[in-house]
Design an enzyme around this catalytic site. Structure first.
Site, PDB file in Angstrom:
ATOM      1  N   GLY A  15      14.274  43.945 -65.892  1.00  0.00           N
ATOM      2  CA  GLY A  15      13.302  42.782 -66.549  1.00  0.00           C
ATOM      3  C   GLY A  15      14.267  41.394 -66.136  1.00  0.00           C
ATOM      4  O   GLY A  15      15.116  41.275 -66.378  1.00  0.00           O
ATOM      5  N   ASN A  24      17.504  41.116 -67.793  1.00  0.00           N
ATOM      6  CA  ASN A  24      17.733  41.854 -69.064  1.00  0.00           C
ATOM      7  C   ASN A  24      18.619  43.070 -69.240  1.00  0.00           C
ATOM      8  O   ASN A  24      18.256  44.044 -68.725  1.00  0.00           O
ATOM      9  CB  ASN A  24      16.647  42.191 -69.628  1.00  0.00           C
ATOM     10  CG  ASN A  24      16.562  42.897 -71.101  1.00  0.00           C
ATOM     11  OD1 ASN A  24      17.385  42.581 -71.818  1.00  0.00           O
ATOM     12  ND2 ASN A  24      15.236  43.904 -71.403  1.00  0.00           N
ATOM     13  N   ASN A  26      63.446  87.208 -69.087  1.00  0.00           N
ATOM     14  CA  ASN A  26      63.316  87.027 -67.820  1.00  0.00           C
ATOM     15  C   ASN A  26      62.311  87.846 -67.315  1.00  0.00           C
ATOM     16  O   ASN A  26      62.564  89.318 -67.158  1.00  0.00           O
ATOM     17  CB  ASN A  26      64.623  87.065 -67.270  1.00  0.00           C
ATOM     18  CG  ASN A  26      64.647  86.348 -65.575  1.00  0.00           C
ATOM     19  OD1 ASN A  26      63.685  86.865 -64.982  1.00  0.00           O
ATOM     20  ND2 ASN A  26      65.342  85.568 -65.426  1.00  0.00           N
ATOM     21  N   LYS A  69      47.422  84.308 -70.077  1.00  0.00           N
ATOM     22  CA  LYS A  69      46.328  84.079 -70.883  1.00  0.00           C
ATOM     23  C   LYS A  69      46.595  84.670 -72.377  1.00  0.00           C
ATOM     24  O   LYS A  69      47.243  85.741 -72.363  1.00  0.00           O
ATOM     25  CB  LYS A  69      45.344  84.715 -70.078  1.00  0.00           C
ATOM     26  CG  LYS A  69      43.985  84.893 -70.979  1.00  0.00           C
ATOM     27  CD  LYS A  69      43.086  85.970 -71.163  1.00  0.00           C
ATOM     28  CE  LYS A  69      43.789  87.049 -72.067  1.00  0.00           C
ATOM     29  NZ  LYS A  69      42.973  88.301 -72.360  1.00  0.00           N
ATOM     30  N   ARG A  83      13.920  59.826 -63.093  1.00  0.00           N
ATOM     31  CA  ARG A  83      14.470  59.741 -62.006  1.00  0.00           C
ATOM     32  C   ARG A  83      15.899  60.614 -61.877  1.00  0.00           C
ATOM     33  O   ARG A  83      16.498  60.519 -60.819  1.00  0.00           O
ATOM     34  CB  ARG A  83      14.673  58.206 -61.914  1.00  0.00           C
ATOM     35  CG  ARG A  83      13.758  57.430 -61.629  1.00  0.00           C
ATOM     36  CD  ARG A  83      13.707  55.973 -61.823  1.00  0.00           C
ATOM     37  NE  ARG A  83      13.515  55.434 -63.256  1.00  0.00           N
ATOM     38  CZ  ARG A  83      13.844  54.374 -63.560  1.00  0.00           C
ATOM     39  NH1 ARG A  83      14.190  53.102 -62.704  1.00  0.00           N
ATOM     40  NH2 ARG A  83      13.839  53.871 -64.663  1.00  0.00           N
ATOM     41  N   ARG A 135      45.669  80.027 -68.470  1.00  0.00           N
ATOM     42  CA  ARG A 135      44.294  80.261 -69.160  1.00  0.00           C
ATOM     43  C   ARG A 135      44.335  80.067 -70.603  1.00  0.00           C
ATOM     44  O   ARG A 135      45.344  79.884 -71.209  1.00  0.00           O
ATOM     45  CB  ARG A 135      43.963  81.391 -68.551  1.00  0.00           C
ATOM     46  CG  ARG A 135      43.458  81.794 -67.120  1.00  0.00           C
ATOM     47  CD  ARG A 135      43.132  82.934 -66.691  1.00  0.00           C
ATOM     48  NE  ARG A 135      42.125  83.448 -67.472  1.00  0.00           N
ATOM     49  CZ  ARG A 135      42.010  84.980 -67.671  1.00  0.00           C
ATOM     50  NH1 ARG A 135      42.749  85.807 -67.028  1.00  0.00           N
ATOM     51  NH2 ARG A 135      41.042  85.383 -68.281  1.00  0.00           N
ATOM     52  N   TYR A 146      51.114  88.396 -63.795  1.00  0.00           N
ATOM     53  CA  TYR A 146      50.256  88.198 -64.863  1.00  0.00           C
ATOM     54  C   TYR A 146      50.626  88.622 -66.026  1.00  0.00           C
ATOM     55  O   TYR A 146      51.224  89.578 -66.424  1.00  0.00           O
ATOM     56  CB  TYR A 146      48.897  89.325 -64.287  1.00  0.00           C
ATOM     57  CG  TYR A 146      47.804  89.026 -65.564  1.00  0.00           C
ATOM     58  CD1 TYR A 146      47.233  87.975 -65.987  1.00  0.00           C
ATOM     59  CD2 TYR A 146      47.490  90.095 -66.087  1.00  0.00           C
ATOM     60  CE1 TYR A 146      46.454  87.828 -66.830  1.00  0.00           C
ATOM     61  CE2 TYR A 146      46.735  90.016 -67.216  1.00  0.00           C
ATOM     62  CZ  TYR A 146      46.121  88.890 -67.661  1.00  0.00           C
ATOM     63  OH  TYR A 146      45.302  88.577 -68.672  1.00  0.00           O
TER      64      TYR A 146
HETATM   65  C1  UD1 Z   1      14.719  48.617 -69.723  1.00  0.00           C
HETATM   66  C2  UD1 Z   1      14.216  46.954 -69.965  1.00  0.00           C
HETATM   67  C3  UD1 Z   1      14.373  46.352 -68.769  1.00  0.00           C
HETATM   68  C4  UD1 Z   1      15.908  46.073 -68.656  1.00  0.00           C
HETATM   69  C5  UD1 Z   1      16.459  47.640 -68.503  1.00  0.00           C
HETATM   70  C6  UD1 Z   1      17.946  47.667 -68.554  1.00  0.00           C
HETATM   71  C7  UD1 Z   1      12.019  47.307 -71.200  1.00  0.00           C
HETATM   72  C8  UD1 Z   1      10.467  47.379 -71.260  1.00  0.00           C
HETATM   73  N1  UD1 Z   1      12.556  47.114 -70.085  1.00  0.00           N
HETATM   74  O1  UD1 Z   1      13.800  48.811 -68.461  1.00  0.00           O
HETATM   75  O2  UD1 Z   1      13.899  44.761 -69.069  1.00  0.00           O
HETATM   76  O3  UD1 Z   1      16.399  45.231 -67.417  1.00  0.00           O
HETATM   77  O4  UD1 Z   1      15.985  48.333 -69.576  1.00  0.00           O
HETATM   78  O5  UD1 Z   1      18.367  48.701 -68.396  1.00  0.00           O
HETATM   79  O6  UD1 Z   1      12.356  47.711 -72.243  1.00  0.00           O
HETATM   80  N2  UD1 Z   1      13.220  54.841 -74.169  1.00  0.00           N
HETATM   81  C9  UD1 Z   1      12.588  55.398 -75.150  1.00  0.00           C
HETATM   82  N3  UD1 Z   1      11.493  55.551 -75.314  1.00  0.00           N
HETATM   83  C10 UD1 Z   1      10.206  55.152 -74.455  1.00  0.00           C
HETATM   84  C11 UD1 Z   1      10.756  54.508 -73.133  1.00  0.00           C
HETATM   85  C12 UD1 Z   1      12.353  54.494 -73.132  1.00  0.00           C
HETATM   86  O7  UD1 Z   1      13.408  55.831 -76.006  1.00  0.00           O
HETATM   87  O8  UD1 Z   1       9.116  55.278 -74.639  1.00  0.00           O
HETATM   88  C13 UD1 Z   1      14.557  54.566 -74.057  1.00  0.00           C
HETATM   89  C14 UD1 Z   1      15.076  55.281 -72.830  1.00  0.00           C
HETATM   90  O9  UD1 Z   1      15.569  56.693 -72.869  1.00  0.00           O
HETATM   91  C15 UD1 Z   1      16.415  54.471 -72.163  1.00  0.00           C
HETATM   92  C16 UD1 Z   1      15.839  53.194 -72.783  1.00  0.00           C
HETATM   93  O10 UD1 Z   1      14.946  53.288 -73.593  1.00  0.00           O
HETATM   94  O11 UD1 Z   1      17.490  54.923 -72.923  1.00  0.00           O
HETATM   95  C17 UD1 Z   1      15.477  52.221 -71.751  1.00  0.00           C
HETATM   96  O12 UD1 Z   1      14.184  52.804 -71.073  1.00  0.00           O
HETATM   97  P1  UD1 Z   1      14.105  52.976 -69.506  1.00  0.00           P
HETATM   98  O13 UD1 Z   1      13.008  53.697 -69.109  1.00  0.00           O
HETATM   99  O14 UD1 Z   1      15.314  53.203 -68.791  1.00  0.00           O
HETATM  100  O15 UD1 Z   1      13.555  51.302 -69.263  1.00  0.00           O
HETATM  101  P2  UD1 Z   1      14.046  50.475 -68.013  1.00  0.00           P
HETATM  102  O16 UD1 Z   1      13.014  50.730 -66.990  1.00  0.00           O
HETATM  103  O17 UD1 Z   1      15.504  50.720 -67.388  1.00  0.00           O
HETATM  104 MG    MG Z   2      16.739  52.247 -67.849  1.00  0.00          MG
END
Ligand code: UD1
Ligand code: MG
Length: 474
Positions: A146, A176, A383, A357, A15, A339, A372
């Site tokens: 979540g 969450n 001066n 610089k 995104r 610089r 410069y």
């Molecule tokens: C997640 C939580 C959600 C919470 C939200 C808060 C889960 C399933 N959901 O959703 O409940 O409200 O964060 O911000 O956990 N990542 C990995 N590997 C993966 C997928 C994700 O390392 O396979 C990492 C991403 O880089 C990121 C973090 O986990 O830093 C969260 O992943 P993201 O896809 O942003 O989860 P959300 O949809 O935000």
């Molecule tokens: Mg997230």
């Protein structure tokens, strides 16, 4: 017992619509993931394991550059199959740790978590019979987070992810935040039982909460949204940037810095120290590792990047300074440009449209207008007149100009480097210096002036006559 911290940072960050991995986008000049590692360390983490996947080489290089090679351990998640899968990929890194060890799991896309909050999570997980704690938050507007589902007694039963939630569940305000602490034994067992039977077909870390419910329920700690907000797109990024700016500015104002307009004062996270009685005008940007001593004034629109400024120096409006060191009581600007590798000692004056610089101006030296000064060493109290140019570059190499103490460079002079102007010497206005000037000498390359008496009057008369003779009808 120092906790182990996992940071989930393998996601694609689709995104963000960016070539740069999401966790490397800067917030107040510091990459998002560096903020999270910093908070983990400040909370006393024994080991920090970053779970990387998407563009992991670039992310690792960025971590190594800041925290030293091996300062942060890396676990690879080759395919992004969800947050539960991400943590599964980190388990081999803690294979030798005991089951009662607390593991903190942080989301790598939420930079503003305070280290105290990590400490709260750990102690809550230690106290909870479920061995698990998490941060909850109530967002100010509906977010696809979540939802925390509780029983009538308020005990956490499960987390329902936004895509899986019913309309009724989406009305739950408590969400969450994405930060957890859990005993390693529970983590090992519960992760092994995860299933991808959900809307996204992923292994959700959040399903661990339902397992904790069988042990009496995970403890939730409410945190302000601004502290836990995750970044998923550039609108979120701007929101987090704003929160970071407010937090940073409030911190500095409480430490004795005056800001005429905090809303338009931009101070990077790594700036400091800033002394007492500093005054910052509107639209001032302090970037990188800039530091300011007591009594420094920086006026409107000035941008300082990796600059050290000693006490009581004034920087007037619209000056741009980069990778430079400025001494005490100096006067810079308006519209000065220092610089990289400019070094200005105490009481130096630099005025409008002066560019430096790799140049050292020693104590009390002055260049007040239009100059410069590149690859130069300028002695005490020298001066430099308006329009002076060090000709330091011949298209191939760069050469040094040395101006010794007390020398006076007349206006509109060119100093063709390599060249030395001796102590207390004079360079007459309009001179092109190509040879060294001895101590106390005058250098002059001007063509001798000729005054032709009455010439201007005669010229005008002749012109007037000419015009009359060409008028129509004459
Ligand atoms: C997640 C939580 C959600 C919470 C939200 C808060 C889960 C399933 N959901 O959703 O409940 O409200 O964060 O911000 O956990 N990542 C990995 N590997 C993966 C997928 C994700 O390392 O396979 C990492 C991403 O880089 C990121 C973090 O986990 O830093 C969260 O992943 P993201 O896809 O942003 O989860 P959300 O949809 O935000
Ligand atoms: Mg997230």
């Amino acid at each position: 017992m120092s906790p182990i911290v996992f940071i989930m940072a393998a996601g694609l960050g689709t995104r963000m619509k960016s070539e740069t991995p999401k966790v490397l986008h800067p917030v107040a000049g510091r990459p998002v993931l560096h903020w999270v590692v910093g908070a983990a360390r400040a909370a006393g983490a024994g080991r920090v394991v970053a779970i990387l996947g998407h563009k992991h080489e670039i992310v690792k290089a960025s971590l190594d550059a800041r925290f030293g090679v091996g300062g942060v351990d890396i676990a690879l998640q080759p395919e992004q199959r969800g947050t539960g899968h991400a943590v599964q990929c980190a388990l081999p890194a803690v294979a030798n740790e005991p089951d009662d060890k607390i593991v903190v799991i942080l989301t790598g896309d939420a930079p503003l978590l305070a280290s105290e909050r990590i400490a709260e999570l750990i102690s809550a997980a230690e106290k909870s019979p479920s061995g698990m704690a998490l941060l909850s938050t109530v967002p100010p507007r509906p977010m696809p987070y979540g939802r925390l589902v509780r029983d009538s007694a308020g005990v956490l039963q499960k987390i329902v992810e936004h895509p899986d939630a019913t309309e009724e569940q989406r009305k739950i305000l408590d969400t969450n935040a994405g930060f957890y602490a859990i005993r390693l034994g529970h983590l090992r067992r519960d992760l092994a039982a995860l299933k991808a039977d959900n809307a996204k077909g992923e292994l959700y870390l959040t399903d661990l909460v339902a397992h904790a419910a069988t042990r009496g329920g995970a403890t939730s700690i409410d945190a302000p949204f601004t502290e836990v907000a995750g970044i998923n797109d550039r609108v979120d990024l701007a929101g987090v940037e704003l929160s970071a700016r407010r937090r940073i500015n409030e911190g500095w104002m409480r430490a004795g810095v005056t800001m005429i307009d905090p809303a338009s004062t931009f101070i990077d996270a790594d700036v400091g120290p800033l002394g007492k009685d500093i005054w910052l005008g509107p639209n001032v940007c302090l970037r990188g590792k800039t530091s300011l001593a007591d009594g420094v004034r920086i006026d409107a629109g000035s941008v300082l990047t990796d600059v050290t400024v000693a006490e009581a120096t004034t920087i007037k409006p619209y000056s741009i300074l980069t990778e430079s060191t400025i001494g005490a009581r100096a006067q810079i600007g308006p519209f000065s440009h220092c610089r990289p590798e400019s070094r200005l000692d105490e009481d130096v004056h630099l005025g409008n449209f002066v560019e430096t610089k790799k140049t050292h101006l020693m104590a009390g030296a002055k260049a007040n207008h239009l100059a410069y000064l590149g690859d130069a060493s300028i002695g005490t109290k020298a001066n430099i007149g308006a329009g002076t140019i060090t000709c330091n570059y011949d298209g191939v190499g760069k050469y040094k100009t040395t101006i010794e103490a007390g020398a006076f460079i007349g206006s509109d002079s060119q100093l063709v480097a390599p060249v030395t102007i001796g102590r207390d010497a004079y360079v007459g206005s309009g001179t092109t210096v190509t040879k060294d000037v001895p101590r106390g000498a005058l250098a002059l390359t001007r063509v001798k002036q000729v005054n032709v008496e009455g010439w201007a009057d005669r010229f005008r008369e002749a012109q007037a006559k000419k015009r009359k003779s060409t008028e129509p009808g004459k």
